[in-house]
Scaffold this motif. Structure first.
Motif, PDB file in Angstrom:
ATOM      1  N   UNK A  84     -29.388  10.448  14.811  1.00 14.10           N
ATOM      2  CA  UNK A  84     -29.912  10.075  16.083  1.00 14.10           C
ATOM      3  C   UNK A  84     -29.180   8.957  16.746  1.00 14.10           C
ATOM      4  N   UNK A  85     -27.853   8.894  16.391  1.00 17.67           N
ATOM      5  CA  UNK A  85     -26.823   8.011  17.256  1.00 17.67           C
ATOM      6  C   UNK A  85     -25.757   9.048  17.608  1.00 17.67           C
ATOM      7  N   UNK A  86     -25.010   8.346  18.518  1.00 19.71           N
ATOM      8  CA  UNK A  86     -23.583   8.913  19.038  1.00 19.71           C
ATOM      9  C   UNK A  86     -22.646   7.564  18.984  1.00 19.71           C
ATOM     10  N   UNK A  87     -21.457   7.990  18.933  1.00 20.61           N
ATOM     11  CA  UNK A  87     -20.429   6.994  18.726  1.00 20.61           C
ATOM     12  C   UNK A  87     -19.442   7.450  19.820  1.00 20.61           C
ATOM     13  N   UNK A  88     -19.366   6.636  20.818  1.00 15.91           N
ATOM     14  CA  UNK A  88     -18.556   6.838  21.927  1.00 15.91           C
ATOM     15  C   UNK A  88     -17.185   5.755  22.084  1.00 15.91           C
ATOM     16  N   UNK A  89     -16.215   6.292  22.828  1.00 18.51           N
ATOM     17  CA  UNK A  89     -15.022   5.353  22.853  1.00 18.51           C
ATOM     18  C   UNK A  89     -14.340   5.811  24.112  1.00 18.51           C
ATOM     19  N   UNK A  90     -14.009   4.803  24.776  1.00 25.02           N
ATOM     20  CA  UNK A  90     -13.269   5.107  26.226  1.00 25.02           C
ATOM     21  C   UNK A  90     -12.010   4.133  26.097  1.00 25.02           C
ATOM     22  N   UNK A  91     -11.071   4.868  26.760  1.00 24.57           N
ATOM     23  CA  UNK A  91      -9.657   4.186  26.860  1.00 24.57           C
ATOM     24  C   UNK A  91      -9.633   3.515  28.058  1.00 24.57           C
ATOM     25  N   UNK A  92      -9.367   2.051  28.377  1.00 25.85           N
ATOM     26  CA  UNK A  92      -9.417   1.684  29.719  1.00 25.85           C
ATOM     27  C   UNK A  92      -7.850   1.954  30.264  1.00 25.85           C
ATOM     28  N   UNK A 138     -12.694   0.943  24.069  1.00 25.86           N
ATOM     29  CA  UNK A 138     -14.333   0.427  24.360  1.00 25.86           C
ATOM     30  C   UNK A 138     -14.998   1.331  23.432  1.00 25.86           C
ATOM     31  N   UNK A 139     -15.549   0.886  22.340  1.00 20.43           N
ATOM     32  CA  UNK A 139     -16.533   1.572  21.530  1.00 20.43           C
ATOM     33  C   UNK A 139     -17.955   1.110  21.605  1.00 20.43           C
ATOM     34  N   UNK A 140     -18.797   2.201  21.387  1.00 22.92           N
ATOM     35  CA  UNK A 140     -20.278   2.040  21.721  1.00 22.92           C
ATOM     36  C   UNK A 140     -20.897   3.000  21.060  1.00 22.92           C
ATOM     37  N   UNK A 141     -21.782   2.478  20.250  1.00 23.61           N
ATOM     38  CA  UNK A 141     -22.912   3.351  19.225  1.00 23.61           C
ATOM     39  C   UNK A 141     -24.064   3.226  20.042  1.00 23.61           C
ATOM     40  N   UNK A 142     -24.826   4.576  20.509  1.00 25.04           N
ATOM     41  CA  UNK A 142     -25.922   4.842  21.038  1.00 25.04           C
ATOM     42  C   UNK A 142     -26.769   5.622  20.772  1.00 25.04           C
ATOM     43  N   UNK A 143     -28.199   5.513  21.154  1.00 24.11           N
ATOM     44  CA  UNK A 143     -29.043   6.457  20.846  1.00 24.11           C
ATOM     45  C   UNK A 143     -28.787   7.604  21.098  1.00 24.11           C
ATOM     46  N   UNK A 144     -28.772   8.830  20.310  1.00 23.21           N
ATOM     47  CA  UNK A 144     -28.880  10.184  20.915  1.00 23.21           C
ATOM     48  C   UNK A 144     -29.973  10.412  21.880  1.00 23.21           C
ATOM     49  N   UNK A 145     -29.452  10.784  23.247  1.00 20.83           N
ATOM     50  CA  UNK A 145     -30.789  10.822  24.302  1.00 20.83           C
ATOM     51  C   UNK A 145     -31.573  12.156  24.127  1.00 20.83           C
ATOM     52  N   UNK A 146     -31.042  12.982  22.987  1.00 26.09           N
ATOM     53  CA  UNK A 146     -32.125  13.949  22.567  1.00 26.09           C
ATOM     54  C   UNK A 146     -33.418  14.069  22.266  1.00 26.09           C
ATOM     55  N   UNK A 147     -34.209  14.156  22.867  1.00 18.93           N
ATOM     56  CA  UNK A 147     -35.745  14.001  22.459  1.00 18.93           C
ATOM     57  C   UNK A 147     -35.869  14.024  21.038  1.00 18.93           C
ATOM     58  N   UNK A 148     -36.468  12.998  20.449  1.00 15.22           N
ATOM     59  CA  UNK A 148     -36.830  13.167  18.777  1.00 15.22           C
ATOM     60  C   UNK A 148     -35.896  12.622  17.837  1.00 15.22           C
ATOM     61  N   UNK A 149     -34.565  12.025  18.471  1.00 10.76           N
ATOM     62  CA  UNK A 149     -33.453  11.421  18.156  1.00 10.76           C
ATOM     63  C   UNK A 149     -33.812  10.544  17.028  1.00 10.76           C
ATOM     64  N   UNK A 150     -34.607   9.534  17.816  1.00 10.86           N
ATOM     65  CA  UNK A 150     -34.957   8.329  16.974  1.00 10.86           C
ATOM     66  C   UNK A 150     -35.588   8.412  15.612  1.00 10.86           C
ATOM     67  N   UNK A 151     -36.173   9.744  15.106  1.00  7.36           N
ATOM     68  CA  UNK A 151     -36.825  10.140  14.158  1.00  7.36           C
ATOM     69  C   UNK A 151     -35.671  10.235  12.995  1.00  7.36           C
ATOM     70  N   UNK A 152     -34.636  10.620  13.422  1.00 12.05           N
ATOM     71  CA  UNK A 152     -33.300  10.640  12.530  1.00 12.05           C
ATOM     72  C   UNK A 152     -32.674   9.577  12.007  1.00 12.05           C
ATOM     73  N   UNK A 153     -33.122   8.334  12.771  1.00 14.84           N
ATOM     74  CA  UNK A 153     -32.599   7.040  12.143  1.00 14.84           C
ATOM     75  C   UNK A 153     -32.882   6.600  10.764  1.00 14.84           C
ATOM     76  N   UNK A 154     -31.951   6.273  10.049  1.00 16.33           N
ATOM     77  CA  UNK A 154     -32.073   6.039   8.601  1.00 16.33           C
ATOM     78  C   UNK A 154     -31.438   4.986   8.211  1.00 16.33           C
ATOM     79  N   UNK A 155     -32.118   3.740   7.642  1.00 18.86           N
ATOM     80  CA  UNK A 155     -31.159   2.544   7.216  1.00 18.86           C
ATOM     81  C   UNK A 155     -30.341   2.942   6.043  1.00 18.86           C
ATOM     82  N   UNK A 156     -30.320   4.091   5.170  1.00 17.56           N
ATOM     83  CA  UNK A 156     -29.612   4.449   4.186  1.00 17.56           C
ATOM     84  C   UNK A 156     -28.240   5.268   4.668  1.00 17.56           C
ATOM     85  N   UNK A 157     -28.197   5.563   6.093  1.00 17.56           N
ATOM     86  CA  UNK A 157     -27.158   6.270   6.360  1.00 17.56           C
ATOM     87  C   UNK A 157     -26.151   5.351   7.048  1.00 17.56           C
ATOM     88  N   UNK A 158     -26.118   3.884   6.798  1.00 23.52           N
ATOM     89  CA  UNK A 158     -24.977   2.984   7.175  1.00 23.52           C
ATOM     90  C   UNK A 158     -23.806   3.499   6.421  1.00 23.52           C
TER      91      UNK A 158
END
Length: 170
Positions: A84-92, A138-158
């Motif tokens: 349910x998440x995406x990890x993104x990084x940008x180089x300034x 620059x790192x950012x953790x974001x919710x995957x914008x795909x519909x239904x992604x929130x259902x895939x978030x699981x606190x056991x996945x840390x």
């Protein structure tokens, strides 16, 4: 009898160089945390799941005819981004404390287990060493914008991920 002049040869050698490292004022570990909502019915908050404490430094000497430029690639080599998440990084842009043909950011990259161009067009250059030199990451953790992604978030996945940056010839 000696002549009025003489000569000799001077040989000059230039090494091929391709060095890269990550630097931070307090190390290079990054922690990204999603905040729990304070009111029932609200989503978790990703707005603070950002970090810009790490810098990428490099030194490069290229061969104008054999290896005219280099690039830096990025990928996840250990672990997986939680569902349910995406990890993104940008180089300034480079901080401007080095010299030469410094590379340019390829823009924001969504990290995966596949090499992705991250900094391109690196020629013979150096960025400077340490935090505040080279390119700020620059790192950012974001919710995957795909519909239904929130259902895939699981606190056991840390999890802990390993991100590999590689400088290589184009």
């Amino acid at each position: 009898q000696d002549d009025k002049d003489d000569n000799h040869t001077v040989q000059i050698s230039i090494p091929e160089v391709a060095l890269l490292d990550l630097e931070g004022a307090s190390g290079t570990s990054v922690t990204l945390s999603v905040q729990a909502p304070t009111e029932a019915g609200l989503a978790v908050n990703f707005s603070n799941a950002k970090d810009s404490s790490v810098w990428i430094n490099y030194t490069s000497i290229v061969g104008s005819s054999t290896e005219p430029s280099r690039k830096v690639t990025a990928k996840i080599t250990n672990g997986a981004v939680p569902g349910g998440m995406l990890l993104k990084v940008t180089a300034a842009a480079d901080a401007g404390n080095g010299d030469g043909n410094l590379g340019a950011s390829a823009g924001q990259v969504t990290l995966s287990n596949t090499d992705q161009d991250f900094i391109t067009g690196i020629g013979s250059c150096y960025t400077g060493d340490g935090a505040n030199n080279g390119h700020n990451l620059y790192y950012s953790l974001e919710l995957d914008p795909t519909a239904g992604s929130y259902a895939n978030i699981d606190f056991d996945d840390a999890t802990t991920l390993t991100i590999l940056y590689t400088i290589s010839n184009n």
